[in-house]
Write a protein that holds these residues in place. Structure first.
Motif, PDB file in Angstrom:
ATOM      1  N   ALA A 197       0.828  -1.204   0.000  1.00 40.41           N
ATOM      2  CA  ALA A 197       0.000   0.000   0.000  1.00 40.41           C
ATOM      3  C   ALA A 197       0.863   1.254   0.000  1.00 40.41           C
ATOM      4  O   ALA A 197       0.556   2.240  -0.687  1.00 40.41           O
ATOM      5  CB  ALA A 197      -0.933  -0.003   1.204  1.00 40.41           C
ATOM      6  N   ALA A 198       1.946   1.234   0.763  1.00 36.63           N
ATOM      7  CA  ALA A 198       2.847   2.392   0.802  1.00 36.63           C
ATOM      8  C   ALA A 198       3.477   2.637  -0.563  1.00 36.63           C
ATOM      9  O   ALA A 198       3.640   3.786  -0.990  1.00 36.63           O
ATOM     10  CB  ALA A 198       3.925   2.174   1.858  1.00 36.63           C
ATOM     11  N   ILE A 199       3.834   1.551  -1.270  1.00 33.55           N
ATOM     12  CA  ILE A 199       4.404   1.693  -2.618  1.00 33.55           C
ATOM     13  C   ILE A 199       3.374   2.324  -3.549  1.00 33.55           C
ATOM     14  O   ILE A 199       3.685   3.243  -4.319  1.00 33.55           O
ATOM     15  CB  ILE A 199       4.855   0.327  -3.159  1.00 33.55           C
ATOM     16  N   CYS A 200       2.153   1.838  -3.514  1.00 32.24           N
ATOM     17  CA  CYS A 200       1.108   2.385  -4.380  1.00 32.24           C
ATOM     18  C   CYS A 200       0.890   3.870  -4.110  1.00 32.24           C
ATOM     19  O   CYS A 200       0.744   4.666  -5.055  1.00 32.24           O
ATOM     20  CB  CYS A 200      -0.197   1.621  -4.175  1.00 32.24           C
TER      21      CYS A 200
ATOM     22  N   PRO B 106      13.997  -4.591   2.827  1.00 36.60           N
ATOM     23  CA  PRO B 106      13.684  -3.470   3.715  1.00 36.60           C
ATOM     24  C   PRO B 106      13.994  -3.733   5.181  1.00 36.60           C
ATOM     25  O   PRO B 106      13.811  -2.835   6.018  1.00 36.60           O
ATOM     26  CB  PRO B 106      12.177  -3.291   3.507  1.00 36.60           C
ATOM     27  N   GLY B 107      14.466  -4.948   5.510  1.00 38.40           N
ATOM     28  CA  GLY B 107      14.703  -5.263   6.912  1.00 38.40           C
ATOM     29  C   GLY B 107      13.394  -5.380   7.672  1.00 38.40           C
ATOM     30  O   GLY B 107      12.299  -5.274   7.099  1.00 38.40           O
ATOM     31  N   PRO B 108      13.461  -5.601   8.980  1.00 41.58           N
ATOM     32  CA  PRO B 108      12.234  -5.683   9.785  1.00 41.58           C
ATOM     33  C   PRO B 108      11.430  -4.392   9.661  1.00 41.58           C
ATOM     34  O   PRO B 108      11.937  -3.311   9.968  1.00 41.58           O
ATOM     35  CB  PRO B 108      12.758  -5.888  11.207  1.00 41.58           C
TER      36      PRO B 108
ATOM     37  N   GLN C 203      21.049  -5.447  -8.662  1.00 37.80           N
ATOM     38  CA  GLN C 203      21.471  -5.149  -7.298  1.00 37.80           C
ATOM     39  C   GLN C 203      20.467  -5.655  -6.261  1.00 37.80           C
ATOM     40  O   GLN C 203      19.259  -5.586  -6.475  1.00 37.80           O
ATOM     41  CB  GLN C 203      21.657  -3.636  -7.117  1.00 37.80           C
ATOM     42  N   ILE C 204      21.001  -6.137  -5.146  1.00 39.60           N
ATOM     43  CA  ILE C 204      20.187  -6.469  -3.970  1.00 39.60           C
ATOM     44  C   ILE C 204      20.491  -5.377  -2.953  1.00 39.60           C
ATOM     45  O   ILE C 204      21.567  -5.350  -2.356  1.00 39.60           O
ATOM     46  CB  ILE C 204      20.536  -7.852  -3.383  1.00 39.60           C
ATOM     47  N   ILE C 205      19.556  -4.473  -2.749  1.00 36.56           N
ATOM     48  CA  ILE C 205      19.797  -3.303  -1.920  1.00 36.56           C
ATOM     49  C   ILE C 205      19.236  -3.541  -0.517  1.00 36.56           C
ATOM     50  O   ILE C 205      18.034  -3.725  -0.334  1.00 36.56           O
ATOM     51  CB  ILE C 205      19.174  -2.047  -2.546  1.00 36.56           C
ATOM     52  N   HIS C 206      20.121  -3.532   0.461  1.00 36.26           N
ATOM     53  CA  HIS C 206      19.726  -3.769   1.856  1.00 36.26           C
ATOM     54  C   HIS C 206      19.479  -2.409   2.510  1.00 36.26           C
ATOM     55  O   HIS C 206      20.379  -1.798   3.075  1.00 36.26           O
ATOM     56  CB  HIS C 206      20.818  -4.563   2.591  1.00 36.26           C
ATOM     57  N   SER C 207      18.245  -1.977   2.437  1.00 34.98           N
ATOM     58  CA  SER C 207      17.842  -0.673   2.974  1.00 34.98           C
ATOM     59  C   SER C 207      17.146  -0.905   4.304  1.00 34.98           C
ATOM     60  O   SER C 207      15.920  -0.975   4.378  1.00 34.98           O
ATOM     61  CB  SER C 207      16.925   0.039   1.978  1.00 34.98           C
TER      62      SER C 207
ATOM     63  N   ARG D 147       9.885   4.670  -0.614  1.00 40.92           N
ATOM     64  CA  ARG D 147      10.680   5.755  -1.207  1.00 40.92           C
ATOM     65  C   ARG D 147      11.808   5.202  -2.072  1.00 40.92           C
ATOM     66  O   ARG D 147      12.086   5.719  -3.164  1.00 40.92           O
ATOM     67  CB  ARG D 147      11.229   6.664  -0.110  1.00 40.92           C
ATOM     68  N   LEU D 148      12.471   4.156  -1.591  1.00 41.48           N
ATOM     69  CA  LEU D 148      13.543   3.552  -2.382  1.00 41.48           C
ATOM     70  C   LEU D 148      12.992   2.904  -3.653  1.00 41.48           C
ATOM     71  O   LEU D 148      13.559   3.056  -4.743  1.00 41.48           O
ATOM     72  CB  LEU D 148      14.289   2.511  -1.544  1.00 41.48           C
TER      73      LEU D 148
END
Length: 262
Positions: A22-25, A205-207, A254-258, A238-239
């Motif tokens: 939902a946040a992405i949308c 996105p981590g926990p 890429q595997i981005i660990h944000s 946002r990312l």
């Protein structure tokens, strides 16, 4: 805020108001994108009983439509064979030709070695591996076909992973293993699709406090975040919005660990 103006995006696994999907949308809509999202109430009602609402997708579509773009949605179980083609056909009919795909839908049931069963492994593989792989492949084939008829379409595929490469995840064996497969798939598919100007990346996105954390879980996790707070769905959104935009055209595989330093 028009980084995605004129773009059409698919986001899978958008069933709850507090979820990452939902946040992405919301972030995409704010940047001008037309949207199509999928949801599956029968899954979420068992995992998130306090946050799942069968009528919410219609309400959410109305919310997104206020940003001025086209919005469509459908209930879809990515475990079903042929679901990827079914989704793409519905998106083209309802909104138009998509150039952004966010594979956010996932299947996750905690299980250690004592609880692991063949059926549980199959359920994880059906959504996390086959569903993600086939939808990505069908999406890329669609864009390739569009390019062959004279269209100048690049594209974006953004997968969600869970940091399974950062350390062991005991008690969640099938989920960790199938999410690990998505990371490997991301890197190899990126190399194949680069000549088509389709980027493929993954975000860990981590926990994230998306509705599954109890107060006890938050209390235990908080000291492991050096930035002083737990991750929120908006952080991932946002990312992912950046990766969906033209600004990210040189980033692929890429595997981005944000994860806020977690």
């Amino acid at each position: 805020m028009t980084r995605l103006q004129g773009k059409i995006a698919i986001v899978t696994g958008v069933s709850r108001p507090g979820g990452i999907g939902a946040a992405i949308c919301r972030a995409f809509a704010a940047e001008g994108a037309d949207l199509f999202f999928t949801h599956l109430y029968d899954y979420d009602k068992n995992i998130y009983p306090n946050d799942a609402n069968e009528s919410w997708p219609d309400l959410f579509a109305g919310e997104l439509h206020q940003s001025g773009g086209k919005v469509g949605h459908m209930e879809l179980d990515l475990a079903l064979p042929g679901s990827g083609l079914l989704l793409l056909e519905e998106v083209r009919k309802t909104v138009g030709v998509p150039t952004i795909l966010v594979n956010n839908a996932t299947y996750s049931v905690d299980a250690d070695f004592r609880q692991l069963t063949e059926a549980l492994i199959d359920a994880h593989c059906a959504v996390n591996i086959r569903g993600t792989f086939m939808l990505s492949a069908e999406f890329a084939r669609m864009l390739e076909a569009e390019q062959s008829t004279g269209g100048k379409l690049g594209g974006r595929i953004i997968n969600l992973t869970s940091g399974q490469g950062k350390g062991p995840m005991p008690g969640n064996l099938a989920y960790a293993a199938t999410k690990g497969a998505i990371s490997i798939f991301t890197e190899s598919l990126a190399a194949e699709l680069a000549p088509l100007c389709i980027t493929v990346n993954a975000v860990d996105p981590g926990p994230t406090d998306s509705g599954w954390m109890s107060e006890e879980v938050k209390e235990a996790l908080l000291p492991q975040f050096p930035m002083g707070r737990i991750g929120l769905p908006g952080d991932a959104a946002r990312l992912i919005t950046f990766l969906a935009s033209d600004d990210s055209e040189w980033i692929t595989g890429q595997i981005i660990h944000s994860r806020g330093g977690f």
